[in-house]
Design an enzyme around this catalytic site. Structure first.
Site, PDB file in Angstrom:
ATOM      1  N   GLY A  94       0.788  -1.128   0.079  1.00 15.46           N
ATOM      2  CA  GLY A  94      -0.110  -0.117   0.020  1.00 15.46           C
ATOM      3  C   GLY A  94       0.927   1.181  -0.114  1.00 15.46           C
ATOM      4  N   SER A  95       0.642   2.263   0.638  1.00 19.69           N
ATOM      5  CA  SER A  95       0.942   3.495   0.747  1.00 19.69           C
ATOM      6  C   SER A  95       2.314   3.663   1.429  1.00 19.69           C
ATOM      7  CB  SER A  95       0.203   4.673   1.274  1.00 19.69           C
ATOM      8  OG  SER A  95      -1.136   4.802   0.644  1.00 19.69           O
ATOM      9  N   THR A  96       2.634   2.722   2.127  1.00 16.96           N
ATOM     10  CA  THR A  96       4.140   2.482   2.594  1.00 16.96           C
ATOM     11  C   THR A  96       5.211   2.660   1.319  1.00 16.96           C
ATOM     12  OG1 THR A  96       4.389   0.228   2.654  1.00 16.96           O
ATOM     13  CG2 THR A  96       3.542   1.501   4.494  1.00 16.96           C
ATOM     14  N   MET A  97       4.725   2.337   0.279  1.00 18.32           N
ATOM     15  CA  MET A  97       5.820   2.370  -0.965  1.00 18.32           C
ATOM     16  C   MET A  97       5.829   3.742  -1.500  1.00 18.32           C
ATOM     17  SD  MET A  97       6.737  -0.518  -1.502  1.00 18.32           S
ATOM     18  CE  MET A  97       7.689   0.071  -2.854  1.00 18.32           C
ATOM     19  N   LYS A  98       4.990   4.702  -1.297  1.00 14.18           N
ATOM     20  CA  LYS A  98       5.090   5.935  -1.920  1.00 14.18           C
ATOM     21  C   LYS A  98       6.422   6.822  -1.533  1.00 14.18           C
ATOM     22  CE  LYS A  98       0.092   6.621  -1.981  1.00 14.18           C
ATOM     23  NZ  LYS A  98      -1.131   7.217  -1.252  1.00 14.18           N
TER      24      LYS A  98
END
Length: 223
Positions: A94-98
Site C-alpha cells: 500500500g501507501s508505505t511504498m510512496k
C-alpha cells in the site's frame, strides 16, 4: 571408577534479545481475536522489536512428539495457526511504498522536489474509460512531492508510476530488497513479489496492462 580430573563449570555469555517484551504484548493484544501479523523494527539498526503472527499455537505440543489428534486439530483449525503470517504471508504494502516511488522519481530524473501536479481526485489514462480515484474527494489541489507524501496523494503517484514504467520501477526498487527474503535468522521466510512485465509473463503467462502500472505506484496490484 575414579575421578581423574574435574573441570569447574563456567557461566556462559549472556544472550540479549532485541524483542521488547512489553511491545510484543501490546502488539499481540491489539489483534484481539482477529488473525493477522505485525512486525516492529528499529529503523536505526534493523533490530526486530516485536513480531506477532496470530492465531498462534502451543509449541509445547511438539516437545515430545505431537499426537496425531493434536496435529490434525492444528491443521484443521480456522485461520491456519501453523502458518507464520509474519514470515510467509503476502500482503500489499500500500501507501508505505510512496516514499520509495518518490525517491525513484527524483533519482531517475523524472521529478524535481519543487515540481507540482494538480490533484483533482481522479486519474485517467488517455484512451481508457477507467477512473482511478484518490482517497480525498475533489483532490488535494496543487502539490509537490513532499506534500504528496505527507498527504498520501494517490494521484501524484499514479502519474509518476506511469511516467516511470513498471520495469524501471522494479529495477530501481530491487536495490532495497523488495521481492527477496530479508535474510532474518528464522526458518521458513519467503520473499515478496516485485512486479514487472517479466514476472507476470513467467508466473501468469499473460501481458502487462497499463492500469496495473497505475496501481503499482501506490503499492497495490501484484505487489
Amino acid at each position: 571408577l575414579s575421578t581423574l580430573s574435574r573441570v569447574p563449570p563456567r557461566q556462559g555469555r549472556n544472550l540479549y534479545l532485541s524483542i521488547d517484551l512489553e511491545l510484543q504484548r501490546v502488539a499481540a493484544t491489539a489483534f484481539g481475536t482477529q488473525p493477522g501479523a505485525a512486525v516492529a523494527i528499529d529503523p536505526r539498526n534493523g533490530e526486530v522489536l516485536a513480531m506477532v503472527s496470530l492465531p498462534g499455537f502451543d509449541p509445547n505440543l511438539f516437545v515430545n512428539g505431537i499426537s496425531r489428534a493434536n496435529y490434525a486439530a492444528l491443521l484443521e483449525a480456522p485461520h491456519r495457526p501453523l502458518f507464520n503470517r509474519a514470515l510467509q504471508g503476502g500482503y500489499e504494502p500500500g501507501s508505505t511504498m510512496k516514499p520509495f516511488i518518490g525517491l525513484a522519481g527524483l533519482e531517475l530524473g523524472l521529478r524535481r522536489p519543487g515540481d507540482t501536479v494538480l490533484s483533482t481526485g481522479e486519474f485517467r489514462l488517455p484512451g481508457l474509460p477507467q477512473v482511478w480515484r484518490d482517497w480525498k474527494a475533489g483532490g488535494h489541489g496543487r502539490i509537490d512531492l513532499k506534500e504528496a507524501i505527507a498527504q498520501s496523494v494517490n494521484t501524484y503517484f499514479y502519474q509518476l508510476a506511469v511516467d516511470m514504467g513498471v520495469d524501471r520501477m522494479g529495477g530501481y526498487l530491487a536495490q532495497f530488497g523488495f521481492g527477496a527474503p530479508t535474510g532474518i535468522d528464522l526458518t521458513g521466510e519467503t520473499g515478496g513479489i516485485l512486479p514487472s512485465r517479466a514476472w507476470k509473463r513467467a508466473n501468469l503467462a499473460t501481458e502487462w496492462y497499463p492500469g496495473e502500472t497505475v496501481i503499482a505506484g501506490i503499492g497495490q496490484g501484484y505487489w
